[in-house]
Design a protein around this motif. Structure first.
Motif, PDB file in Angstrom:
ATOM      1  N   ASP A 136     111.880 109.177 100.671  1.00  0.00           N
ATOM      2  CA  ASP A 136     111.368 109.772  99.436  1.00  0.00           C
ATOM      3  C   ASP A 136     109.882 110.098  99.513  1.00  0.00           C
ATOM      4  OD1 ASP A 136     113.882 109.560  98.389  1.00  0.00           O
ATOM      5  OD2 ASP A 136     113.451 107.812  97.135  1.00  0.00           O
ATOM      6  N   ASP A 137     109.094 109.153 100.024  1.00  0.00           N
ATOM      7  CA  ASP A 137     107.652 109.357 100.079  1.00  0.00           C
ATOM      8  C   ASP A 137     107.296 110.497 101.029  1.00  0.00           C
ATOM      9  OD1 ASP A 137     105.060 108.966  99.435  1.00  0.00           O
ATOM     10  OD2 ASP A 137     104.844 107.003 100.361  1.00  0.00           O
ATOM     11  N   LEU A 138     107.928 110.510 102.201  1.00  0.00           N
ATOM     12  CA  LEU A 138     107.654 111.564 103.171  1.00  0.00           C
ATOM     13  C   LEU A 138     108.082 112.926 102.622  1.00  0.00           C
ATOM     14  CD1 LEU A 138     106.548 111.916 106.055  1.00  0.00           C
ATOM     15  CD2 LEU A 138     108.902 111.798 106.883  1.00  0.00           C
ATOM     16  N   TYR A 139     109.216 112.948 101.930  1.00  0.00           N
ATOM     17  CA  TYR A 139     109.692 114.203 101.346  1.00  0.00           C
ATOM     18  C   TYR A 139     108.716 114.722 100.295  1.00  0.00           C
ATOM     19  CZ  TYR A 139     112.322 117.418  98.444  1.00  0.00           C
ATOM     20  OH  TYR A 139     112.698 118.514  97.702  1.00  0.00           O
ATOM     21  N   LEU A 140     108.193 113.828  99.475  1.00  0.00           N
ATOM     22  CA  LEU A 140     107.257 114.239  98.443  1.00  0.00           C
ATOM     23  C   LEU A 140     105.989 114.837  99.069  1.00  0.00           C
ATOM     24  CD1 LEU A 140     107.058 114.343  95.411  1.00  0.00           C
ATOM     25  CD2 LEU A 140     106.026 112.065  95.430  1.00  0.00           C
ATOM     26  N   ARG A 141     105.542 114.261 100.178  1.00  0.00           N
ATOM     27  CA  ARG A 141     104.375 114.818 100.870  1.00  0.00           C
ATOM     28  C   ARG A 141     104.692 116.217 101.414  1.00  0.00           C
ATOM     29  NH1 ARG A 141     100.900 111.328  98.620  1.00  0.00           N
ATOM     30  NH2 ARG A 141     101.471 109.183  99.099  1.00  0.00           N
ATOM     31  N   SER A 142     105.923 116.407 101.845  1.00  0.00           N
ATOM     32  CA  SER A 142     106.297 117.735 102.354  1.00  0.00           C
ATOM     33  C   SER A 142     106.233 118.775 101.248  1.00  0.00           C
ATOM     34  CB  SER A 142     107.707 117.692 102.964  1.00  0.00           C
ATOM     35  OG  SER A 142     108.716 117.687 101.956  1.00  0.00           O
ATOM     36  N   GLN A 143     106.603 118.371 100.036  1.00  0.00           N
ATOM     37  CA  GLN A 143     106.531 119.294  98.905  1.00  0.00           C
ATOM     38  C   GLN A 143     105.085 119.628  98.560  1.00  0.00           C
ATOM     39  OE1 GLN A 143     109.705 119.915  99.524  1.00  0.00           O
ATOM     40  NE2 GLN A 143     109.791 120.559  97.398  1.00  0.00           N
ATOM     41  N   ASP A 144     104.201 118.623  98.706  1.00  0.00           N
ATOM     42  CA  ASP A 144     102.771 118.873  98.495  1.00  0.00           C
ATOM     43  C   ASP A 144     102.270 119.929  99.471  1.00  0.00           C
ATOM     44  OD1 ASP A 144     102.751 116.882  96.576  1.00  0.00           O
ATOM     45  OD2 ASP A 144     102.122 115.326  97.966  1.00  0.00           O
ATOM     46  N   LEU A 145     102.631 119.755 100.726  1.00  0.00           N
ATOM     47  CA  LEU A 145     102.180 120.689 101.759  1.00  0.00           C
ATOM     48  C   LEU A 145     102.731 122.087 101.506  1.00  0.00           C
ATOM     49  CD1 LEU A 145     100.640 121.140 104.379  1.00  0.00           C
ATOM     50  CD2 LEU A 145     102.689 120.417 105.637  1.00  0.00           C
ATOM     51  N   ARG A 146     103.998 122.176 101.116  1.00  0.00           N
ATOM     52  CA  ARG A 146     104.602 123.472 100.816  1.00  0.00           C
ATOM     53  C   ARG A 146     103.903 124.143  99.637  1.00  0.00           C
ATOM     54  NH1 ARG A 146     110.760 122.957  99.775  1.00  0.00           N
ATOM     55  NH2 ARG A 146     110.551 125.233  99.615  1.00  0.00           N
ATOM     56  N   GLY A 147     103.609 123.353  98.603  1.00  0.00           N
ATOM     57  CA  GLY A 147     102.948 123.908  97.426  1.00  0.00           C
ATOM     58  C   GLY A 147     101.570 124.458  97.741  1.00  0.00           C
ATOM     59  N   ILE A 148     100.808 123.705  98.516  1.00  0.00           N
ATOM     60  CA  ILE A 148      99.465 124.154  98.887  1.00  0.00           C
ATOM     61  C   ILE A 148      99.540 125.398  99.765  1.00  0.00           C
ATOM     62  CG2 ILE A 148      97.460 123.554 100.306  1.00  0.00           C
ATOM     63  CD1 ILE A 148      97.643 120.739  99.229  1.00  0.00           C
ATOM     64  N   THR A 149     100.442 125.383 100.734  1.00  0.00           N
ATOM     65  CA  THR A 149     100.566 126.523 101.645  1.00  0.00           C
ATOM     66  C   THR A 149     100.969 127.789 100.902  1.00  0.00           C
ATOM     67  OG1 THR A 149     101.221 125.026 103.437  1.00  0.00           O
ATOM     68  CG2 THR A 149     101.702 127.361 103.728  1.00  0.00           C
ATOM     69  N   THR A 150     101.970 127.673 100.043  1.00  0.00           N
ATOM     70  CA  THR A 150     102.458 128.840  99.304  1.00  0.00           C
ATOM     71  C   THR A 150     101.387 129.425  98.401  1.00  0.00           C
ATOM     72  OG1 THR A 150     104.736 128.017  99.348  1.00  0.00           O
ATOM     73  CG2 THR A 150     104.195 129.638  97.664  1.00  0.00           C
ATOM     74  N   ASN A 151     100.713 128.560  97.650  1.00  0.00           N
ATOM     75  CA  ASN A 151      99.712 129.050  96.709  1.00  0.00           C
ATOM     76  C   ASN A 151      98.463 129.569  97.412  1.00  0.00           C
ATOM     77  OD1 ASN A 151     100.305 128.451  93.585  1.00  0.00           O
ATOM     78  ND2 ASN A 151     101.348 126.919  94.833  1.00  0.00           N
ATOM     79  N   THR A 152      98.100 128.963  98.531  1.00  0.00           N
ATOM     80  CA  THR A 152      96.966 129.466  99.298  1.00  0.00           C
ATOM     81  C   THR A 152      97.276 130.855  99.841  1.00  0.00           C
ATOM     82  OG1 THR A 152      96.291 127.233  99.939  1.00  0.00           O
ATOM     83  CG2 THR A 152      95.446 129.053 101.262  1.00  0.00           C
ATOM     84  N   THR A 153      98.491 131.015 100.359  1.00  0.00           N
ATOM     85  CA  THR A 153      98.902 132.308 100.897  1.00  0.00           C
ATOM     86  C   THR A 153      98.917 133.376  99.814  1.00  0.00           C
ATOM     87  OG1 THR A 153     100.282 131.184 102.537  1.00  0.00           O
ATOM     88  CG2 THR A 153     100.701 133.518 102.187  1.00  0.00           C
ATOM     89  N   MET A 154      99.420 133.013  98.636  1.00  0.00           N
ATOM     90  CA  MET A 154      99.450 133.969  97.524  1.00  0.00           C
ATOM     91  C   MET A 154      98.043 134.305  97.053  1.00  0.00           C
ATOM     92  SD  MET A 154     102.717 132.506  95.366  1.00  0.00           S
ATOM     93  CE  MET A 154     102.607 133.794  94.134  1.00  0.00           C
ATOM     94  N   LEU A 155      97.167 133.310  97.050  1.00  0.00           N
ATOM     95  CA  LEU A 155      95.791 133.532  96.618  1.00  0.00           C
ATOM     96  C   LEU A 155      95.067 134.470  97.578  1.00  0.00           C
ATOM     97  CD1 LEU A 155      93.809 132.664  94.411  1.00  0.00           C
ATOM     98  CD2 LEU A 155      93.083 130.799  95.902  1.00  0.00           C
ATOM     99  N   VAL A 156      95.267 134.246  98.865  1.00  0.00           N
ATOM    100  CA  VAL A 156      94.661 135.124  99.867  1.00  0.00           C
ATOM    101  C   VAL A 156      95.246 136.532  99.749  1.00  0.00           C
ATOM    102  CG1 VAL A 156      94.438 135.573 102.342  1.00  0.00           C
ATOM    103  CG2 VAL A 156      94.130 133.253 101.465  1.00  0.00           C
ATOM    104  N   GLY A 157      96.563 136.606  99.517  1.00  0.00           N
ATOM    105  CA  GLY A 157      97.205 137.908  99.359  1.00  0.00           C
ATOM    106  C   GLY A 157      96.694 138.654  98.139  1.00  0.00           C
ATOM    107  N   LEU A 158      96.413 137.881  97.068  1.00  0.00           N
ATOM    108  CA  LEU A 158      95.893 138.492  95.847  1.00  0.00           C
ATOM    109  C   LEU A 158      94.547 139.149  96.094  1.00  0.00           C
ATOM    110  CD1 LEU A 158      96.305 138.753  92.721  1.00  0.00           C
ATOM    111  CD2 LEU A 158      94.972 136.651  92.516  1.00  0.00           C
ATOM    112  N   GLY A 159      93.719 138.492  96.916  1.00  0.00           N
ATOM    113  CA  GLY A 159      92.389 139.019  97.154  1.00  0.00           C
ATOM    114  C   GLY A 159      92.321 140.033  98.276  1.00  0.00           C
ATOM    115  N   GLY A 160      93.135 139.844  99.321  1.00  0.00           N
ATOM    116  CA  GLY A 160      92.995 140.692 100.500  1.00  0.00           C
ATOM    117  C   GLY A 160      94.135 141.633 100.797  1.00  0.00           C
ATOM    118  N   GLY A 161      95.227 141.545 100.022  1.00  0.00           N
ATOM    119  CA  GLY A 161      96.388 142.385 100.297  1.00  0.00           C
ATOM    120  C   GLY A 161      96.079 143.864 100.225  1.00  0.00           C
ATOM    121  N   GLY A 162      95.375 144.258  99.163  1.00  0.00           N
ATOM    122  CA  GLY A 162      95.046 145.672  99.004  1.00  0.00           C
ATOM    123  C   GLY A 162      94.149 146.192 100.113  1.00  0.00           C
ATOM    124  N   LEU A 163      93.167 145.369 100.511  1.00  0.00           N
ATOM    125  CA  LEU A 163      92.257 145.778 101.590  1.00  0.00           C
ATOM    126  C   LEU A 163      93.010 145.942 102.901  1.00  0.00           C
ATOM    127  CD1 LEU A 163      89.191 143.464 100.825  1.00  0.00           C
ATOM    128  CD2 LEU A 163      89.406 145.919 100.371  1.00  0.00           C
TER     129      LEU A 163
END
Length: 423
Positions: A136-163
């Motif tokens: 359970d604990d390891l799985y929860l950490r995996s969800q943290d990592l997925r959440g950060i990765t997904t939102n970071t990627t979307m944030l970068v895409g929001l700023g740099g996708g058009g360029l």
């Protein structure tokens, strides 16, 4: 509080999870690129803003139908096989979009197909992640990592996708997205174990939906999760809000980025400093706080204060990661795909309705800031009783588990006592 248990990066030691994590990151990055490329492509050809917005919306809308109608396939069929075929199909569809001078009607049809294939693939990926990380604990950490990765990627895409699309061209950008799906196909096929279907019965999307709405704890969890429909109102009002508070037009991007940036930082902080056992107790408090912060928009904040409020709302809104982690733990593996599809579809509907209702209310009362505050207040009114209900349900679950453990220990204690007397 200091960090306890495995680190957020510990799940990466698992080869299967590493492949799924990289696959998801590539998919999100490619999707951002495709959305921007299609909007630019259609607008350049037609000069019609409605068509450009329509093709952008079509990258989201079919996922709603797919979430309910197709996600249960992740329970009926081998999940690795489903992910491989869906990724390969998406690669083909996006590759066809990359063909220069593709007719617009064909583009619209192809755009509908991509998110439809994505729905069962995401459900299969989500369910497989829980299978390969039973701790359970390891799985929860995996969800943290997925959440950060997904939102970071979307944030970068929001700023740099058009360029990036402007530099590469729309056809090249779409070809890159197609290539990401090819890589995802190869990664999943090579490194993810080919497990048998989770369910031995012919499940339907109704089975997952029945579980979501039939189990009290799960029902409370999704209620707290779907409150994001009110939390995203500022996203839909970023442009009129900037004008109302006297900020320059360039501040719209900052207003859009503040919440996801807060979410990224909040996810890292919660993962690093809050023990897994405590996180379940904080879900309701954080959900209430995320909406409560938005009520402060009634003060008609300056740009700096608005950015701070949105950042804080995103920070405490990171409770969503814990909600989905607990959700996937409560739902049985044999219907996890369908249940996830029902929950995810509800989340998307809540977001769409929240943004639409916020826009209508802001137009009616003439104030985006007041509309955001009203949405926050409504969210608090829902979150408080849901928090109380979650607290009761969680304690009942702990009491039941303790009683079950005691019942199992009692016969063992009697046997041990009898053995001592016999000796």
């Amino acid at each position: 509080m200091s960090r306890q248990g495995p680190s957020m990066f510990a799940p990466l030691a698992n080869l299967e999870f590493r492949a799924l994590w990289l696959t998801e990151a590539l998919s999100v990055a490619g999707d951002q690129l495709t959305r921007v490329a299609l909007a630019i492509l259609v607008y350049d050809r037609t000069g019609n803003a409605m068509y450009a917005a329509g093709i952008y919306a079509l990258t989201f809308l079919p996922a709603l139908a797919g979430g309910l109608g197709l996600s249960h396939l992740a329970d009926r069929y081998r999940r690795r096989t489903l992910m491989v075929w869906c990724s390969a199909g998406q690669a083909l569809l996006v590759g066809l979009m990359a063909i220069p001078n593709m007719p617009l009607i064909a583009l619209f049809v192809l755009v509908i197909g991509v998110p439809l294939l994505q729905s069962p693939a995401v459900a299969a990926q989500n369910a497989t992640t829980r299978e390969i990380l039973p701790d359970d604990d390891l799985y929860l950490r995996s969800q943290d990592l997925r959440g950060i990765t997904t939102n970071t990627t979307m944030l970068v895409g929001l700023g740099g996708g058009g360029l990036l699309v402007g530099w590469l061209g729309t056809s090249t950008a779409l070809a890159i997205d197609a290539a990401t799906f090819v890589v995802a196909t190869l990664l999943v096929h090579r490194y993810v174990e080919d497990r048998p279907p989770a369910s031995t019965e012919k499940t339907s999307w109704l089975d997952g939906a029945r579980w979501v709405f039939g189990d009290r704890k799960v029902r409370i969890l999704v209620t707290l999760s779907w409150l994001v429909g009110l939390a995203v109102i500022p996203e839909g009002l970023a442009a009129p809000l900037a004008k109302e508070i006297g900020a320059p037009s360039g501040a719209v991007g900052l207003l859009l980025a503040a919440d996801p940036l807060g979410f990224i930082v909040g996810t890292f902080a919660i993962s690093h400093f809050v023990p897994a056992a405590l996180r379940a107790r904080l879900i309701g408090v954080l959900a209430t706080s995320a909406l409560g912060v938005l009520t402060l928009f009634i003060l008609k904040p300056t740009l700096v204060l608005a950015l701070v409020l949105l950042f804080v709302a995103g920070f405490v809104g990171a409770y969503q990661v814990t909600v989905m982690g607990i959700f996937n733990t409560l739902v049985p593996n044999e219907i996890r795909g369908g249940a996830f599809g029902a929950a995810r579809t509800g989340l998307r509907v809540a977001q769409a309705l929240g943004i639409a209702a916020g826009g209508a209310l802001a137009q009616g009362i003439g104030s985006s800031a007041t509309t955001i505050a009203i949405g926050g207040a409504l969210g608090v009114l829902i979150a408080v009783p849901a928090t109380v209900a979650w607290s009761h349900a969680r304690r009942e679950g702990e009491d039941t588990a303790a009683a079950s453990a005691s019942a199992q220990e009692a016969p063992a204690a009697k046997r041990e006592s009898a053995a001592k007397q016999a000796s």
